[in-house]
Motif scaffolding. Sequence first.
Motif, mmCIF file in Angstrom:
data_model
loop_
_atom_site.group_PDB
_atom_site.id
_atom_site.type_symbol
_atom_site.label_atom_id
_atom_site.label_comp_id
_atom_site.label_asym_id
_atom_site.label_seq_id
_atom_site.Cartn_x
_atom_site.Cartn_y
_atom_site.Cartn_z
ATOM 1 N N PHE A 99 -99.659 4.354 40.054
ATOM 2 C CA PHE A 99 -100.403 5.328 40.500
ATOM 3 C C PHE A 99 -100.001 6.053 41.193
ATOM 4 N N THR A 100 -100.557 6.801 41.346
ATOM 5 C CA THR A 100 -99.561 8.363 41.924
ATOM 6 C C THR A 100 -101.111 8.766 42.995
ATOM 7 N N LYS A 101 -100.047 9.348 44.370
ATOM 8 C CA LYS A 101 -100.657 10.106 44.994
ATOM 9 C C LYS A 101 -101.130 11.137 44.612
ATOM 10 N N SER A 102 -100.852 11.946 43.568
ATOM 11 C CA SER A 102 -101.247 13.249 43.009
ATOM 12 C C SER A 102 -102.254 12.578 41.289
ATOM 13 N N PRO A 103 -103.322 13.724 42.060
ATOM 14 C CA PRO A 103 -104.526 13.278 40.711
ATOM 15 C C PRO A 103 -104.109 14.291 39.549
ATOM 16 N N PHE A 104 -102.386 15.543 39.763
ATOM 17 C CA PHE A 104 -101.868 16.794 38.863
ATOM 18 C C PHE A 104 -101.502 15.255 38.102
ATOM 19 N N VAL A 105 -101.031 14.277 38.716
ATOM 20 C CA VAL A 105 -99.510 13.244 38.182
ATOM 21 C C VAL A 105 -100.427 12.303 37.062
ATOM 22 N N ALA A 106 -101.008 12.350 38.061
ATOM 23 C CA ALA A 106 -102.516 11.377 37.413
ATOM 24 C C ALA A 106 -102.857 11.698 35.327
ATOM 25 N N ALA A 107 -103.475 13.390 35.808
ATOM 26 C CA ALA A 107 -104.343 13.941 34.757
ATOM 27 C C ALA A 107 -103.011 14.397 33.470
ATOM 28 N N PHE A 108 -101.719 15.117 33.684
ATOM 29 C CA PHE A 108 -100.908 14.355 32.913
ATOM 30 C C PHE A 108 -100.696 13.145 32.003
ATOM 31 N N PHE A 109 -100.264 12.357 32.695
ATOM 32 C CA PHE A 109 -100.132 10.736 32.121
ATOM 33 C C PHE A 109 -101.705 10.952 30.762
ATOM 34 N N ALA A 110 -102.424 10.843 31.643
ATOM 35 C CA ALA A 110 -103.542 10.678 31.251
ATOM 36 C C ALA A 110 -103.672 11.989 29.648
ATOM 37 N N MET A 111 -103.302 13.394 29.702
ATOM 38 C CA MET A 111 -104.100 14.009 28.849
ATOM 39 C C MET A 111 -102.458 14.114 27.787
ATOM 40 N N GLU A 112 -101.541 14.278 27.835
ATOM 41 C CA GLU A 112 -100.249 14.400 27.234
ATOM 42 C C GLU A 112 -99.969 13.985 25.611
ATOM 43 N N SER A 113 -100.604 12.354 25.821
ATOM 44 C CA SER A 113 -100.695 12.526 24.259
ATOM 45 C C SER A 113 -101.993 11.396 24.420
ATOM 46 N N ALA A 114 -103.032 12.065 25.001
ATOM 47 C CA ALA A 114 -104.269 11.759 24.894
ATOM 48 C C ALA A 114 -105.382 12.362 23.074
ATOM 49 N N THR A 115 -105.492 11.670 22.325
ATOM 50 C CA THR A 115 -106.152 11.838 20.726
ATOM 51 C C THR A 115 -108.081 11.777 21.087
ATOM 52 N N ASP A 116 -108.205 11.149 22.125
ATOM 53 C CA ASP A 116 -109.668 10.987 22.384
ATOM 54 C C ASP A 116 -109.888 10.872 23.678
ATOM 55 N N ASP A 117 -111.156 10.966 24.446
ATOM 56 C CA ASP A 117 -111.282 10.713 25.123
ATOM 57 C C ASP A 117 -110.139 10.581 26.563
ATOM 58 N N ALA A 118 -109.892 10.979 27.558
ATOM 59 C CA ALA A 118 -108.953 10.642 28.735
ATOM 60 C C ALA A 118 -109.601 9.479 29.544
ATOM 61 N N ALA A 119 -108.964 9.532 31.019
ATOM 62 C CA ALA A 119 -109.007 9.343 31.919
ATOM 63 C C ALA A 119 -108.696 9.065 33.421
ATOM 64 N N VAL A 120 -108.723 9.757 34.380
ATOM 65 C CA VAL A 120 -107.996 9.884 34.898
ATOM 66 C C VAL A 120 -109.208 8.548 36.427
ATOM 67 N N TYR A 121 -108.211 7.624 36.842
ATOM 68 C CA TYR A 121 -108.500 6.466 37.655
ATOM 69 C C TYR A 121 -108.726 6.935 39.231
ATOM 70 N N ALA A 122 -108.983 6.596 39.721
ATOM 71 C CA ALA A 122 -109.098 6.945 41.295
ATOM 72 C C ALA A 122 -110.078 5.701 42.322
ATOM 73 N N LEU A 123 -108.481 5.625 43.347
ATOM 74 C CA LEU A 123 -109.048 4.635 44.210
ATOM 75 C C LEU A 123 -108.839 5.059 44.838
ATOM 76 N N ASP A 124 -109.975 4.140 45.947
ATOM 77 C CA ASP A 124 -109.869 4.321 47.457
ATOM 78 C C ASP A 124 -108.814 3.404 48.135
ATOM 79 N N THR A 125 -107.883 4.063 48.242
ATOM 80 C CA THR A 125 -107.049 2.988 48.861
ATOM 81 C C THR A 125 -106.968 3.574 50.745
ATOM 82 N N THR A 126 -107.630 4.321 51.152
ATOM 83 C CA THR A 126 -108.413 3.709 52.759
ATOM 84 C C THR A 126 -109.477 2.751 52.358
ATOM 85 N N THR A 127 -109.806 3.029 52.574
ATOM 86 C CA THR A 127 -110.975 1.955 52.666
ATOM 87 C C THR A 127 -110.136 0.510 52.105
#
Length: 269
Positions: A99-127
Amino acid sequence: MRVIMLQSWQDFLDHTGRLEGWAFRGQRSASWPLLSSLSRRLLAYCPDQRLWPLREARAMRVFRRKAHVHLDHPQALDDALRCLAMMQHHGAATRLLDFTKSPFVAAFFAMESATDDAAVYALDTTTLWSARPAFAPELTREVIDPRQPGHFERHFLDNREPLVWFGEPSEMDRRLVAQSGLFVVPGRLEAPLDELLRQYSDQGPSLLIQLVLPHGLRARAMRELYRMNITHATLLPDLDGLAHSMNQELEIVWERLIEEYLAEPPHRT
């Protein structure tokens, strides 16, 4: 798990902008379950789940026995989480979920080699930080912390307890630093993360959000991420990362260069 179908890159910015303090993970297919590389490999090739603890323990033992010849500070192998992080960094299948604290880093790894709909998962680590599993409220974050001697073996390696822990190793390597990375450590290898989170009282359904990025957004997303200097060269700060980043450079060609090339293409013989 809440699922949100995004319509635009601005949607992604708006939704992640409201998730302060959360952690993010990108996957290039929205249909993939949230399983670790070790889970996927064992499910594919080692179907007898009774032997999974034996197989995982042996892989760690063999790595520790041999990796020291490549390390300046082999004592790092004594720390279970650092050992697993090192294994993962160099291509071994482990139970760690990146995981990463940056949604943009996560988006990069999701989209960089995607050939279909990709996903970014967000985890509520504060809770999740203070949440306790309903089946054993005494198993707090501190009690199961895999950075403490013996805790990984006691609470994770036997693959019996549906636990979730997240955090960083006591010392981070350059890739983790560059990616603002952290790890999620599941207690059960056969269960996806969203299933394990249901054990954490009534917070389970709201602890995880799936942001689905339609494939049609990829070109815009990759261009915006390039402008943020989010590339393999910056996220994997070594020669391998630089070489991987050339794949992105193939797509990022400025309009001026295109116009000049088309106006006077190079002579071919």
